[in-house]
Design a protein around this motif. Structure first.
Motif, PDB file in Angstrom:
ATOM      1  N   TYR A  55       0.826  -1.205   0.000  1.00 18.98           N
ATOM      2  CA  TYR A  55       0.000   0.000   0.000  1.00 18.98           C
ATOM      3  C   TYR A  55       0.858   1.251   0.000  1.00 18.98           C
ATOM      4  CZ  TYR A  55      -3.515  -3.313   1.717  1.00 18.98           C
ATOM      5  OH  TYR A  55      -4.362  -4.373   1.865  1.00 18.98           O
ATOM      6  N   GLU A  56       0.272   2.345  -0.502  1.00 15.09           N
ATOM      7  CA  GLU A  56       0.806   3.664  -0.192  1.00 15.09           C
ATOM      8  C   GLU A  56      -0.116   4.226   0.878  1.00 15.09           C
ATOM      9  OE1 GLU A  56       3.507   3.870  -1.643  1.00 15.09           O
ATOM     10  OE2 GLU A  56       3.106   2.549  -3.333  1.00 15.09           O
ATOM     11  N   ILE A  57       0.493   4.807   1.905  1.00 15.70           N
ATOM     12  CA  ILE A  57      -0.294   5.317   3.031  1.00 15.70           C
ATOM     13  C   ILE A  57      -0.129   6.822   3.107  1.00 15.70           C
ATOM     14  CG2 ILE A  57      -0.385   5.379   5.552  1.00 15.70           C
ATOM     15  CD1 ILE A  57       0.391   2.356   5.396  1.00 15.70           C
ATOM     16  N   LEU A  58      -1.260   7.538   3.112  1.00 14.87           N
ATOM     17  CA  LEU A  58      -1.175   8.977   3.309  1.00 14.87           C
ATOM     18  C   LEU A  58      -2.464   9.478   3.929  1.00 14.87           C
ATOM     19  CD1 LEU A  58      -1.231  10.704  -0.217  1.00 14.87           C
ATOM     20  CD2 LEU A  58      -2.128   8.460   0.259  1.00 14.87           C
ATOM     21  N   CYS A  59      -2.538  10.785   4.188  1.00 11.90           N
ATOM     22  CA  CYS A  59      -3.703  11.321   4.877  1.00 11.90           C
ATOM     23  C   CYS A  59      -4.855  11.501   3.889  1.00 11.90           C
ATOM     24  CB  CYS A  59      -3.389  12.684   5.489  1.00 11.90           C
ATOM     25  SG  CYS A  59      -2.183  12.614   6.788  1.00 11.90           S
ATOM     26  N   GLU A  60      -6.069  11.244   4.397  1.00 13.84           N
ATOM     27  CA  GLU A  60      -7.240  11.491   3.567  1.00 13.84           C
ATOM     28  C   GLU A  60      -7.391  12.996   3.360  1.00 13.84           C
ATOM     29  OE1 GLU A  60     -10.752   9.748   5.209  1.00 13.84           O
ATOM     30  OE2 GLU A  60     -12.045  10.856   3.836  1.00 13.84           O
ATOM     31  N   LYS A  61      -7.251  13.732   4.427  1.00 16.66           N
ATOM     32  CA  LYS A  61      -7.271  15.206   4.356  1.00 16.66           C
ATOM     33  C   LYS A  61      -6.097  15.725   5.174  1.00 16.66           C
ATOM     34  CE  LYS A  61     -12.243  15.665   4.142  1.00 16.66           C
ATOM     35  NZ  LYS A  61     -13.233  15.344   5.186  1.00 16.66           N
ATOM     36  N   GLY A  62      -5.733  16.955   4.912  1.00 19.18           N
ATOM     37  CA  GLY A  62      -4.690  17.556   5.735  1.00 19.18           C
ATOM     38  C   GLY A  62      -3.289  17.132   5.336  1.00 19.18           C
ATOM     39  N   ASN A  63      -3.096  16.752   4.065  1.00 15.98           N
ATOM     40  CA  ASN A  63      -1.728  16.506   3.601  1.00 15.98           C
ATOM     41  C   ASN A  63      -1.005  17.838   3.451  1.00 15.98           C
ATOM     42  OD1 ASN A  63      -1.456  13.539   2.975  1.00 15.98           O
ATOM     43  ND2 ASN A  63      -3.357  13.990   1.898  1.00 15.98           N
ATOM     44  N   ASP A  64       0.289  17.795   3.461  1.00 18.28           N
ATOM     45  CA  ASP A  64       1.088  19.006   3.320  1.00 18.28           C
ATOM     46  C   ASP A  64       0.765  19.690   1.984  1.00 18.28           C
ATOM     47  OD1 ASP A  64       2.975  20.938   3.098  1.00 18.28           O
ATOM     48  OD2 ASP A  64       4.704  19.625   3.438  1.00 18.28           O
ATOM     49  N   PRO A  65       0.189  20.905   2.019  1.00 12.73           N
ATOM     50  CA  PRO A  65      -0.247  21.539   0.765  1.00 12.73           C
ATOM     51  C   PRO A  65       0.897  21.771  -0.216  1.00 12.73           C
ATOM     52  CG  PRO A  65      -0.419  23.049   2.623  1.00 12.73           C
ATOM     53  CD  PRO A  65      -0.118  21.706   3.189  1.00 12.73           C
ATOM     54  N   GLU A  66       2.136  21.839   0.287  1.00 15.01           N
ATOM     55  CA  GLU A  66       3.254  22.103  -0.620  1.00 15.01           C
ATOM     56  C   GLU A  66       3.549  20.922  -1.526  1.00 15.01           C
ATOM     57  OE1 GLU A  66       6.976  23.611   0.764  1.00 15.01           O
ATOM     58  OE2 GLU A  66       5.944  25.182   1.886  1.00 15.01           O
ATOM     59  N   THR A  67       3.454  19.719  -0.966  1.00 16.55           N
ATOM     60  CA  THR A  67       3.798  18.550  -1.776  1.00 16.55           C
ATOM     61  C   THR A  67       2.564  17.856  -2.333  1.00 16.55           C
ATOM     62  OG1 THR A  67       3.849  17.221   0.234  1.00 16.55           O
ATOM     63  CG2 THR A  67       5.951  18.063  -0.565  1.00 16.55           C
ATOM     64  N   LEU A  68       1.365  18.234  -1.864  1.00 15.44           N
ATOM     65  CA  LEU A  68       0.158  17.512  -2.271  1.00 15.44           C
ATOM     66  C   LEU A  68      -0.010  17.408  -3.793  1.00 15.44           C
ATOM     67  CD1 LEU A  68      -2.374  16.010  -1.329  1.00 15.44           C
ATOM     68  CD2 LEU A  68      -3.586  18.181  -1.400  1.00 15.44           C
ATOM     69  N   PRO A  69       0.146  18.511  -4.559  1.00 12.67           N
ATOM     70  CA  PRO A  69      -0.034  18.376  -6.011  1.00 12.67           C
ATOM     71  C   PRO A  69       0.924  17.349  -6.608  1.00 12.67           C
ATOM     72  CG  PRO A  69       0.129  20.686  -5.391  1.00 12.67           C
ATOM     73  CD  PRO A  69       0.470  19.898  -4.174  1.00 12.67           C
ATOM     74  N   ALA A  70       2.166  17.357  -6.142  1.00 15.05           N
ATOM     75  CA  ALA A  70       3.132  16.405  -6.676  1.00 15.05           C
ATOM     76  C   ALA A  70       2.758  14.979  -6.297  1.00 15.05           C
ATOM     77  CB  ALA A  70       4.530  16.739  -6.154  1.00 15.05           C
ATOM     78  N   VAL A  71       2.340  14.785  -5.038  1.00 12.61           N
ATOM     79  CA  VAL A  71       1.966  13.446  -4.592  1.00 12.61           C
ATOM     80  C   VAL A  71       0.777  12.937  -5.391  1.00 12.61           C
ATOM     81  CG1 VAL A  71       1.018  12.135  -2.661  1.00 12.61           C
ATOM     82  CG2 VAL A  71       2.876  13.730  -2.267  1.00 12.61           C
ATOM     83  N   LYS A  72      -0.253  13.811  -5.558  1.00 11.87           N
ATOM     84  CA  LYS A  72      -1.448  13.386  -6.292  1.00 11.87           C
ATOM     85  C   LYS A  72      -1.095  13.052  -7.733  1.00 11.87           C
ATOM     86  CE  LYS A  72      -5.552  15.393  -5.586  1.00 11.87           C
ATOM     87  NZ  LYS A  72      -6.573  16.375  -5.179  1.00 11.87           N
ATOM     88  N   SER A  73      -0.288  13.896  -8.335  1.00 14.04           N
ATOM     89  CA  SER A  73       0.066  13.670  -9.732  1.00 14.04           C
ATOM     90  C   SER A  73       0.855  12.364  -9.891  1.00 14.04           C
ATOM     91  CB  SER A  73       0.844  14.890 -10.224  1.00 14.04           C
ATOM     92  OG  SER A  73       1.894  14.533 -11.060  1.00 14.04           O
TER      93      SER A  73
END
Lengths: 336, 378
Positions: free
Chosen positions: B322-340
């Motif tokens: 699995y990849e594990i991360l937060c449903e909400k409240g991820n670090d806004p700086e890296t969130l776009p990169a992580v999602k992409s």
């Protein structure tokens, strides 16, 4: 006649050299800026080192103490390491057994061989040969332990089968050398590997000590008609005993703490097995190395606690060595 | 020791930042090669290399965890960074446990893990995920192969109870009745069985013992977990270590990811409730994942595999990482990169890379759910 008695009648040491007192005066009355800066620097570094050690000790003890209250098993007698579980259950009995047994095997094999090499280099070998031998022994110390581990797993282990079946056939009845026929990745193999690893340091220190045996002792013994072996037995070995002991303790320290080579060669099981040829036991350092990656916070604390035990064992070994040496001070190389 | 390690890590990451910075600068200076290259501010543009949408992703993403998915991540990162030059994905394969620990301490953007989060870990995740909690996204599957070295035996079929007895030191020789019954006609030698397990803690051990516990409850009495619990047998360090032992030791058998079953190591066909024994292959593992149930709550997509499948060709001893991360409240700086990045790896192009590396792609239905969940992350 016992040659060593000449030691007792040796002239008493000179009164303390006046140089020492002069130094003291200089340190106290340091007036020039260079002296003061140097004094401050060295004093500062000394205090910093003490503070650093204290901080590390406090940190380790704190983390270890935290986890020991959570432990459901007995820290000293449980044969299990489930430190990541809830509740955590772990004990060091198996690790302590494996660490001490593998180091003991290493010592039993390495010390006689090392003393033999050192004697050969200092007393028997022609000059042309002793240089290269010393050099090769030094090289052994420079091989990284992971390389020993790889060599052990790929070369030593497959070649141990013959020795193991021989031991099992003739000494299997003792129980210590019984073999079920598994891959020979046991305490004995680890002990042999560790013996090779500690050989250089024990040899080197012993060689230096044997070199410092006063020429007079040996010549006196020879003059009394002693053979070369008698010279060694009556003059060299008694003089070098404390040196050999400290050399062995240095080697023992290395054997107790060796990590990667053991982790690569041993087939660790969380179980104590009387047989040295079947898998059984594990060592503190090997256990920390293999379990640290997947450990959660509690698991890491438990491993730190086991590391503290290894630290204490090493301290005890060093303390014992110092006590032995102190009792034989009259023979130590420094006073010779 | 830990302090020292951290410092080295810090030095390493500093070095990595410096190098990546230099690379980014040179990338700016050089001419764009070919059309459709990424424009950081240009919205959802498609990159040259397939369907990688960089969006406004930039910066360095730190992640750590399972070493089982390391090779997959490496392949993905290579493609992804070729397309999205403003992003650095830095995945440290230090182990699932360490990955989760780092994530729960807020040091990484996501963690890779061979096992889904435990309830207490989900509770703890509220500290790093504001007003929410961590979720599991299945991303990589893979068969856990049983490699064996029995001279003269080319095909070996075993079932769960026999495997449990072998790994619990109950079956001592290869010509045991239980094995002979499953392999009529095979010339089984009386070689001693040497079952190797992992000496380090491992998600592979966790998944393999989960299978034994579920499929052979009568013969496997142990709780399971990342540490090996059964007594007896032999052990070695790491998947490569046990694979090495199987190669060298006659009579040996062990479990490891399929990609380690090389250099002539033969693998066991597993007898399930289906009519034919199943080979350990990527395809067969995918079939097993397709039959898995989603047991996570809400957006959590933790899977529960069926260890006694009746489907033909579903390989039951399968590991899902699995990849594990937060449903909400991820670090806004890296969130776009992580999602992409996650969108790419959960997409068809990303998943299609897997089977060539010994992994199993996610079945379409689960992959769709994973992509929907990634799109909703905030």
């Amino acid at each position: 006649m016992d040659i060593t008695t000449t030691q007792d009648t040796a002239p008493p040491p000179l009164s303390p050299p006046p140089a020492e007192t002069r130094q003291k005066q200089a340190a106290r009355g340091a007036t020039r800026p260079g002296d003061r800066i140097f004094l401050g620097l060295s004093r500062g570094s000394g205090i910093f080192l003490l503070a650093l050690m204290a901080a590390i000790a406090v940190f380790l003890t704190y983390r270890a103490a935290l986890v020991l209250t959570k432990n459901e098993g007995n820290f000293f007698t449980t044969f299990e390491w489930e430190a990541n579980g809830s509740p955590p259950v772990f004990g060091i009995a198996v690790l302590a057994f494996g660490t001490i047994v593998s180091a003991l095997i290493a010592m039993i094999i390495a010390v006689p061989v090392a003393v033999g090499i050192a004697l050969f280099i200092t007393h028997y070998a022609p000059r042309k040969l002793s240089g290269p031998i010393s050099y090769v022994i030094d090289l052994l110390a420079a091989v990284p332990s992971i390389v020993y581990g790889l060599w052990g797993a790929l070369v030593l282990v497959p070649h141990m089968t013959g020795l193991f079946s021989w031991l099992d056939e003739y000494f299997g009845w003792t129980g210590i050398f019984a073999w079920q026929g598994g891959a020979p990745r046991s305490m004995l193999t680890v002990g042999i590997l560790l013996a090779i690893m500690i050989l250089p340091i024990v040899t080197n220190v012993s060689r230096e000590v044997f070199k410092q045996v006063p020429q007079m002792h040996e010549e006196a013994a020879l003059a009394l008609g002693a053979t070369r072996w008698e010279v060694i037995r009556m003059a060299v070995l008694p003089f070098g005993r404390s040196g050999v002991i400290s050399a062995s303790m240095l080697g023992l320290g290395r054997a107790l703490g060796e990590t990667m080579a053991v982790a690569t060669v041993l087939s660790p099981t969380f179980d104590i097995n009387a047989s040295l040829l079947d898998p059984g036991g594990g060592t503190f350092a090997q256990n920390i190395a293999s379990k640290f990656g997947e450990a959660n916070t509690t698991g890491q604390d438990a491993l730190i606690a086991s590391g503290l035990v290894l630290f204490v064992i090493t301290l005890l070994v060093n303390g014992a060595a110092r006590a032995i040496i102190a009792r034989r001070k009259e023979y130590s190389g420094a006073n010779g | 020791m830990k302090l020292q390690r951290k410092n080295r890590l810090r030095a390493l990451s500093l070095g990595a930042v410096a190098v990546s910075g230099a690379l980014a600068l040179t990338a700016c200076g050089s001419d764009d090669t070919g059309g459709g290259s990424t424009d950081a501010s240009g919205g959802a543009q498609t990159a040259a290399a397939g369907s990688i949408a960089c969006d406004d992703a930039k910066g360095e993403v730190l992640a750590a965890g399972s070493s089982a998915q390391k090779n997959a991540i490496d392949a993905w990162v290579k493609n992804y960074q070729a397309a999205c030059k403003d992003v650095r994905i830095n995945y440290n394969p230090k182990g699932s446990g360490a990955g989760i620990t780092n994530f729960l301490q807020g040091q990484t953007a996501f963690a890779g893990s061979d096992s889904a989060l435990k309830p207490e870990e989900i509770t703890e995740s509220a500290k790093v995920c504001e007003n929410s909690q961590a979720i599991d996204l299945p991303m990589v599957g893979g068969p856990i192969a049983l490699g064996y070295n029995v001279p003269g035996v080319e095909n070996l079929v075993l079932d769960a109870p026999t495997l449990a007895k072998i790994f619990d030191d109950k079956i001592k020789t290869w010509d045991d009745e239980a094995i002979a019954k499953l392999n009529p006609g095979a010339d089984l030698p009386d070689t001693k069985v040497q079952a190797f397990h992992r000496s380090d803690e491992s998600g592979t051990t966790d998944n393999f013992t989960k299978y034994l516990k579920d499929a052979a409850p009568g013969d496997w009495k142990y709780e399971g977990g990342k540490a090996w619990q059964a007594k007896g047998g032999q052990s070695a360090q790491g998947s490569s270590g046990v694979a090495q032992q199987v190669k060298e030791t006659p009579g040996a058998i062990s479990y490891f990811e399929l990609s380690y079953a090389k250099d002539g190591i033969k693998t066991v066909d597993v007898k399930t409730d289906a009519t034919q024994p199943v080979k350990a292959t990527s395809d067969n593992a995918s079939k097993a994942i397709a039959a898995a149930k989603i047991v996570g709550k809400g957006k959590d997509l933790a899977l529960e595999l069926d260890y006694t499948p009746t489907t033909e060709g579903a390989y039951p001893i399968t590991l899902v990482t699995y990849e594990i991360l937060c449903e909400k409240g991820n670090d806004p700086e890296t969130l776009p990169a992580v999602k992409s990045f996650l969108t790419y790896i959960a997409g068809e192009d990303g998943q299609s890379l897997l089977s060539s590396n010994g992994y199993a792609p996610l079945p379409a239905e689960i992959a769709t759910k994973v992509r929907e969940t990634i799109a909703s992350l905030s």
